[in-house]
Enzyme design. Structure first.
Site, PDB file in Angstrom:
ATOM      1  N   GLU A 107      -1.777  -5.623   5.466  1.00 23.70           N
ATOM      2  CA  GLU A 107      -2.765  -5.156   4.784  1.00 23.70           C
ATOM      3  C   GLU A 107      -3.361  -5.852   3.598  1.00 23.70           C
ATOM      4  O   GLU A 107      -4.407  -5.663   3.514  1.00 23.70           O
ATOM      5  CB  GLU A 107      -2.193  -3.626   4.626  1.00 23.70           C
ATOM      6  N   HIS A 155       3.093   8.915   7.423  1.00 19.35           N
ATOM      7  CA  HIS A 155       1.725   9.016   8.453  1.00 19.35           C
ATOM      8  C   HIS A 155       0.976  10.185   7.842  1.00 19.35           C
ATOM      9  O   HIS A 155       0.459  11.020   8.691  1.00 19.35           O
ATOM     10  CB  HIS A 155       2.157   9.036   9.672  1.00 19.35           C
TER      11      HIS A 155
END
Lengths: 375, 398
Positions: free
Chosen positions: A109, A179
């Site tokens: 990322e 999540h």
């Protein structure tokens, strides 16, 4: 209130067990998947030409499709985006526009965002996907220290304004710790970037196109629970919804309710409940852009109603509701009839099995609303 | 005799409640006939490892005793069955959320555990069920964690990705984030001077994260007793290694750190290489990288059917040609270390254990609501956690 809502759940659960016993269905699966909101679609927009039925992820695909076809410099990249991405937002785009424009990155990322800044600073339209907003933290340094400060520190000689970072955001019913998070307030503390969160497919497409074309780096958080659950008639052609403009969804005179993303649908339901059960008239506002945010619309509304309730999924302490309520008390102190109410997530990590209790559902909002009405 | 056992196993597949007594009988039966006839150990040729910056590698032969073989077989079969049960529970919506299954990779966790001491340390990412089992947690507690129940190994608060045991540090949700922690654990081992080492695992996908390289540097600089283990199952989520990595020689990517690449589908190969790597670390030579070439039969997670980026034929080929359990089974049977019937009996016992565990995991209660706010901080006396509004507060204890 928590105990009241848990009682409701328990009662429902007990009824379910009885029914299941009668039908000999065996043990009941846990009731974690019950949605905490009802999606309120907007009327079909007429000003942007022909529309098509789309859910939220299809609206995103449509916006990206429009961008790739009109802007030859636009590139889209991220983990698994080439074959459509885990939420199917980029389905078909690689085949349509080529693998040099829609491509997979390794799982890195920090690298994705840093790379994206480079792509943008060299003049291309750079659209990055971080697979979940929860995974954005390795890229936090690149966003906060590089993207946000590039223009400022170079005296406007350089910028990465054509960078847009998309990331699925918010609770989804069973996402647990990594999540489900809503990290918007971390980024709200960072001048130089824009943070935008849509509530519906129509909004998602218009706001995403505005973010992509905006001359500043933008983070676009997509409520992932709405990807399939939210369906509207969405214009096929590109259109823009202005950033930093909140929208009054329902006018009212007694209380102002503010939310963004999924939570907008919760407060819309609360406004209806307030009208039906208490005869209270609520003004419902979707903030849409978290940074820079639309103070005027909010303050104008609070001056009219005298009461304010803000609700978000992220934890209470240091959430963006804090900033709004602080600003409102400065601007509208003498207009306020009651303390500003914040109905948010608990100050805990996002829980694994307690999601139904964690989310600021309509009952919690309604309870808080009743308290500020009776203050 | 063959026939009789076949009949017996038919009986065993009958009503689940009665298998206890029946399998007891079967065991006696097998024992009375066979045990004396079995070889006590056998030597096997194993695949040669690829080496990086090493003069010598692990041996190309390994000795397997009958006892070890049976133990490995039982462990691998238990993990396989546990994962298939998890798959089933997930499809019944009893397990929710994000769940990453380990079937296909069993030889890695079982072989690694066989090559180290229980006092050594281990940390991995989110495909953690197998390691949780080999580090000593029961199937019951693992499945109960998956279903979010009170009896789960993290009290139902972690779920699939977050499981822990003694000297097992999880169970981490963010790709690659556990690797620096592993080096930290190794630093502590070195500091305490206790001859312990840390096995730090990550996947081929995580191998491209920047923090891995930061960690390599620190570990080599300070000669930490850390084995970096890349479980290369060929796909980082939906992207094959060739499309994600400039160099797929993961065992060489530590550059200045020695490395070995080995067959991660062969439990003996994994065990021998682990012993070799552990010895390297314990002798003070610093870190070493191991690349385990393996394969996952399931998709990356439950939302990934696992066939949009690879073919069904590919999965089938691995299953038929290099399945870790079949490999061990064939070796044992062909070398008279065990009989097919005996292994079948183990299968039946395993199946029973899994069924009982699943029963527990679906009937054990969820943790009480107070647990929502516990364990945020270590604190005494309890502190108040602010709830969704100023009127809701919970006590948090730790």
């Amino acid at each position: 209130m928590a105990s009241a809502s848990s009682r409701v759940l328990l009662r429902r659960r007990a009824a379910g067990v009885l029914l299941r016993e009668r039908l000999r269905l065996g043990p009941e699966p846990p009731r974690r998947a019950v949605s905490h909101f009802t999606f309120y679609p907007d009327p079909e927009p007429s000003e942007y030409g022909p529309t098509q039925k789309m859910n939220l992820f299809q609206a995103i695909t449509s916006a990206l499709d429009n961008t790739l076809s009109r802007d030859p410099t636009a590139v889209i990249y991220g983990e698994d985006v080439a074959f459509g991405g885990v939420f199917r937002c980029t389905v078909g785009l690689r085949d349509k526009y080529g693998k040099d424009r829609v491509f997979n990155t390794p799982l890195c990322e920090q690298g994705i965002v840093g790379f994206g800044i480079g792509v943008a600073v060299a003049g291309a339209t750079s659209i990055a996907e971080i697979q979940f907003a929860d995974y954005i933290y390795p890229a936090f340094d690149q966003i906060v220290n590089e993207a946000a400060k590039y223009r400022y520190r170079s005296g406007d000689l350089f910028n990465c304004g054509s960078l847009t970072i998309r990331a699925p955001w918010g609770c989804v019913g069973h996402g647990a710790l990594y999540h489900s998070q809503c990290p918007e307030s971390f980024f709200a503390h960072c001048p130089g970037i824009k943070v935008v969160i849509p509530r519906s497919p129509v909004q998602a497409k218009g706001l995403l196109l505005s973010c992509i074309e905006d001359k500043n780096p933008c983070i676009f958080f997509e409520p992932k629970i709405l990807y399939r659950a939210a369906v509207e008639q969405v214009p096929v052609e590109p259109y823009h919804i202005p950033l930093s403009q909140a929208e009054v969804l329902q006018e009212g005179s007694d209380v102002t309710l503010i939310a963004w993303g999924t939570q907008v649908h919760v407060i819309r339901e609360v406004a209806t409940m307030a009208q039906d059960k208490l005869g209270v008239s609520c003004e419902v506002i979707d903030l849409k852009t978290i940074l820079p945010w639309d103070k005027d619309t909010i303050c104008k509304s609070v001056i009219k109603t005298g009461r304010l309730l803000i609700s978000h999924e992220a934890p209470l302490t240091g959430g963006f509701a804090s900033e709004i309520s602080s600003t409102v008390q400065e601007e509208c102190f003498l207009n306020l009839e009651a303390p500003i109410a914040r109905v948010c997530g608990y100050d805990t990590p996002f829980p694994h099995i307690f999601e139904a209790f964690y989310v600021p559902n309509k009952w919690k909002c309604f309870d808080a609303l009743r308290k500020i009405i009776n203050y | 005799m063959q026939k009789m056992l076949a009949i017996l196993s038919q009986v065993l597949r009958g009503p689940a409640q009665k298998t206890g007594a029946a399998s007891e009988a079967a065991r006696v039966l097998v024992a009375s006939r066979n045990y004396a006839d079995f070889a006590s150990e056998a030597t096997f040729d194993i695949k040669k490892c690829d080496l990086h910056r090493l003069e010598e590698g692990p041996p190309s032969q390994a000795v397997l005793t009958r006892e070890e073989g049976l133990k490995f077989y039982r462990s691998m079969q238990t993990i396989r069955r546990m994962e298939l049960k998890s798959d089933q529970l997930y499809k019944q919506k009893i397990i929710r959320g994000f769940c990453h299954l380990y079937d296909g990779q069993e030889a890695c966790c079982v072989g690694l555990e066989a090559g180290i001491k229980p006092t050594d340390h281990l940390i991995t990412a989110y495909r953690a069920h197998g390691f949780t089992y080999t580090r000593g947690i029961s199937v019951k507690e693992i499945l109960a964690e998956l279903t979010g129940r009170k009896g789960g190994c993290a009290k139902g608060k972690g779920g699939s990705m977050h499981m822990y045991a003694k000297n097992f540090y999880g169970g981490n949700g963010i790709v690659g984030a556990q690797v620096p922690l592993g080096a930290g654990i190794a630093l502590a081992c070195k500091y305490f001077g206790n001859d312990e080492i840390c096995l730090t695992l990550y996947g081929d996908g995580a191998a491209n994260q920047g923090q891995i390289f930061e960690t390599y540097n620190m570990a080599a600089l300070w000669k930490l007793p850390c084995i970096f283990i890349c479980e290369n199952n060929r796909y980082g989520m939906g992207t094959s290694v060739e499309r994600a990595a400039a160099s797929t020689d993961y065992f060489k990517r530590g550059d200045y750190i020695p490395g070995i690449r080995l067959d991660g589908m062969d439990v003996l190969c994994v065990r021998e290489a682990t012993k070799f790597a552990a010895e390297h670390c314990r002798s003070g030579k610093g870190p070493i990288v191991m690349e385990l070439q393996t394969y996952r039969y399931h998709g990356h997670s439950m939302s990934d059917p696992g066939i949009s980026y690879r073919t069904r034929e590919e999965i089938q080929e691995v299953r038929s040609k290099s399945d870790p359990i079949t490999l061990l089974k064939d070796r044992m049977v062909n070398n008279n270390l065990a009989s097919v019937e005996e292994l079948k009996e183990i299968d039946i016992e395993v199946r029973k254990e899994i069924e009982e565990a699943a029963q527990f995991a679906t009937t054990d209660p969820e943790p009480p609501l107070e647990e929502l706010c516990n364990h945020i901080y270590s604190n005494e006396p309890p502190f108040e956690v602010r709830g969704p509004n100023p009127w809701i507060k919970y006590k948090s204890v730790s």
